[in-house]
Write an enzyme that holds these catalytic residues in place. Structure first.
Site, PDB file in Angstrom:
ATOM      1  N   GLY A  66       0.865  -1.143  -0.058  1.00 53.42           N
ATOM      2  CA  GLY A  66      -0.112  -0.263  -0.125  1.00 53.42           C
ATOM      3  C   GLY A  66       0.729   1.318   0.052  1.00 53.42           C
ATOM      4  N   GLY A 115      -0.105  -5.307   0.284  1.00 48.10           N
ATOM      5  CA  GLY A 115      -1.353  -4.998  -0.522  1.00 48.10           C
ATOM      6  C   GLY A 115      -1.527  -5.766  -1.767  1.00 48.10           C
ATOM      7  N   GLU A 138       4.986  -6.033   7.151  1.00 50.47           N
ATOM      8  CA  GLU A 138       4.491  -4.871   7.843  1.00 50.47           C
ATOM      9  C   GLU A 138       5.201  -4.609   9.274  1.00 50.47           C
ATOM     10  OE1 GLU A 138       2.625  -7.089   6.361  1.00 50.47           O
ATOM     11  OE2 GLU A 138       1.991  -6.016   4.818  1.00 50.47           O
ATOM     12  N   ASP A 146      -2.311  -7.620   7.115  1.00 52.76           N
ATOM     13  CA  ASP A 146      -3.457  -6.997   6.853  1.00 52.76           C
ATOM     14  C   ASP A 146      -3.687  -7.423   5.575  1.00 52.76           C
ATOM     15  OD1 ASP A 146      -2.066  -5.202   5.421  1.00 52.76           O
ATOM     16  OD2 ASP A 146      -3.116  -3.700   5.709  1.00 52.76           O
TER      17      ASP A 146
HETATM   18  C1  QUE Z   1       6.447  -2.827   4.911  1.00 61.17           C
HETATM   19  C2  QUE Z   1       5.557  -2.316   3.928  1.00 61.17           C
HETATM   20  C3  QUE Z   1       5.917  -1.543   2.792  1.00 61.17           C
HETATM   21  C4  QUE Z   1       7.027  -1.560   2.343  1.00 61.17           C
HETATM   22  C5  QUE Z   1       8.098  -1.876   3.232  1.00 61.17           C
HETATM   23  C6  QUE Z   1       7.770  -2.606   4.392  1.00 61.17           C
HETATM   24  C7  QUE Z   1       4.761  -1.167   1.853  1.00 61.17           C
HETATM   25  C8  QUE Z   1       5.050  -0.436   0.813  1.00 61.17           C
HETATM   26  C9  QUE Z   1       6.582  -0.453   0.313  1.00 61.17           C
HETATM   27  C10 QUE Z   1       7.121  -0.006  -0.846  1.00 61.17           C
HETATM   28  C11 QUE Z   1       8.366  -0.328  -1.402  1.00 61.17           C
HETATM   29  C12 QUE Z   1       8.651   0.159  -2.292  1.00 61.17           C
HETATM   30  C13 QUE Z   1       8.291   1.239  -2.897  1.00 61.17           C
HETATM   31  C14 QUE Z   1       6.930   1.867  -2.586  1.00 61.17           C
HETATM   32  C15 QUE Z   1       6.349   1.328  -1.313  1.00 61.17           C
HETATM   33  O1  QUE Z   1       7.473  -1.089   1.244  1.00 61.17           O
HETATM   34  O2  QUE Z   1       3.457  -1.283   2.283  1.00 61.17           O
HETATM   35  O3  QUE Z   1       6.325   2.808  -2.998  1.00 61.17           O
HETATM   36  O4  QUE Z   1       8.857   1.962  -3.863  1.00 61.17           O
HETATM   37  O5  QUE Z   1       4.363  -0.319  -0.236  1.00 61.17           O
HETATM   38  O6  QUE Z   1       8.709  -3.099   5.193  1.00 61.17           O
HETATM   39  O7  QUE Z   1       4.072  -2.431   4.488  1.00 61.17           O
END
Ligand code: QUE
Length: 335
Positions: A66, A115, A138, A146
């Site tokens: 997410g 997500g 998470e 979740d």
């Molecule tokens: C836990 C998370 C997320 C995460 C890393 C975590 C998460 C998420 C991202 C993520 C990774 C790379 C991206 C970005 C988001 O990393 O929900 O935009 O370029 O979206 O340890 O919940």
């Protein structure tokens, strides 16, 4: 240039959702949740649509979770309302997929996290390539397992409550072999793009007949099954922690401790309670309801903004966690 983060199209009798936000590894924002939900609701009763296919526009990532960075910005601005609504809408989308009356085919060919599993794994066909991997990370951002996974991971065809709890608490990266072993993935294919084209041209059964293959790669989760049962099946986080301390396979325990080195202690306590509650929750929607209530509570605790800062904003991996909370605080919002 195409500015839509999800490309929605109908090709022959297939509704196609193509995640296309490559700079954010397709992490889901509220606009994407709305686009996907609207498309699925429109196709549900449409007799011209036989099946839904969800893919990524780029092979690197299916979806990294997410858009929690945006969620943090909202919370820091003092406004939980839009963040609560975003997660509520995301969980409703996950449930719509889990109860969808038509084949829902997801093709995994890269990173699948958080997500990303919600928007794909609750459907009927979960097709992976050998280079995909999946994780629920998470705990590293002070949040909880979740998008329905705290419920479904205990129920994948060859999973157990202990294995689901292990997946949620350790952020272990499941390989394609693990996903196939657990029944999270239903099929393995070599070429994601060629398979997706044939889903449209031949239908899902014809495409699977042509592309479905097997692997000799061993599943690490399969090898650890007894260790996972003896430890992550113990109950609360205090029980699991004690079982890990007493467990004779020290190599397994050391690996688990390494995997959990960056985990929020409070999030770990909360997620273990969530897994216990969702062990007996009758439906995916009941499981999501527990996640929704617990998520609202946990997002109001300091570890959430601090975890996102350390992992995704500053990327310094130096989160300063609060002392672990009493599990009673989390039990109070779980059914
Ligand atoms: C836990 C998370 C997320 C995460 C890393 C975590 C998460 C998420 C991202 C993520 C990774 C790379 C991206 C970005 C988001 O990393 O929900 O935009 O370029 O979206 O340890 O919940």
């Amino acid at each position: 240039m195409n500015e839509q983060p999800v490309n929605v199209s109908v090709r022959q009798r297939t509704g196609v959702l193509e995640l296309d936000r490559p700079k954010a590894l397709n992490s889901l924002n509220h606009e994407m949740i709305r686009i996907i939900t609207d498309a699925l609701e429109g196709w549900r009763e449409d007799p011209d649509i036989e099946q839904v296919l969800i893919v990524s526009a780029s092979p690197k990532a299916f979806c990294a979770g997410g858009d929690v960075r945006q969620a943090r910005d909202g919370i820091l601005a003092g406004d939980h309302g839009p963040v609560d609504q975003f997660l509520s809408d995301e969980y409703a989308m996950d449930n719509l997929i889990g109860t969808y009356p038509k084949p829902y085919i997801a093709v995994w060919d890269g990173i699948v996290m958080g997500g990303g599993l919600g928007v794909s794994s609750h459907g009927s066909h979960r097709v992976t390539t050998a280079k995909a991997w999946a994780s629920m990370p998470e705990m590293a951002i002070g949040y909880i397992t979740d998008v329905g996974i705290s419920w479904s991971s205990q129920r994948w065809p060859n999973s157990t409550p202990a294995i689901g709890t292990f997946i949620g608490l350790t952020a272990y990266r499941m390989t394609a072999a693990d996903m196939l072993h657990l029944g999270l993935a239903t099929h393995l294919v070599e070429d994601a793009a060629a398979f997706a084209e044939d889903v449209i041209g031949l239908g899902v059964d014809g495409a699977l007949e042509k592309h479905s293959t097997t692997t000799d790669e061993p599943s690490q989760v399969a090898a650890w099954r007894e260790d996972i049962e003896a430890t992550f099946g113990a109950g609360t986080w205090a029980d699991i922690d004690a079982a890990l301390d007493a467990h004779p396979n020290r190599e397994f325990v050391d690996t688990v401790r390494d995997l959990m080195a960056k985990a929020s202690p409070s999030a770990t306590v909360a997620a273990a309670e969530l897994y216990l509650a969702n062990r007996d929750a009758p439906t995916l929607r009941d499981g999501l309801d527990n996640e929704e209530r617990l998520g609202e509570l946990v997002r109001r605790q300091p570890d959430f903004v601090e975890g996102i800062r350390a992992v995704l904003v500053d990327k310094t991996q130096d989160a300063q966690w609060t002392d672990p909370h009493d599990p009673e605080e989390y039990r109070a919002v779980l059914r």
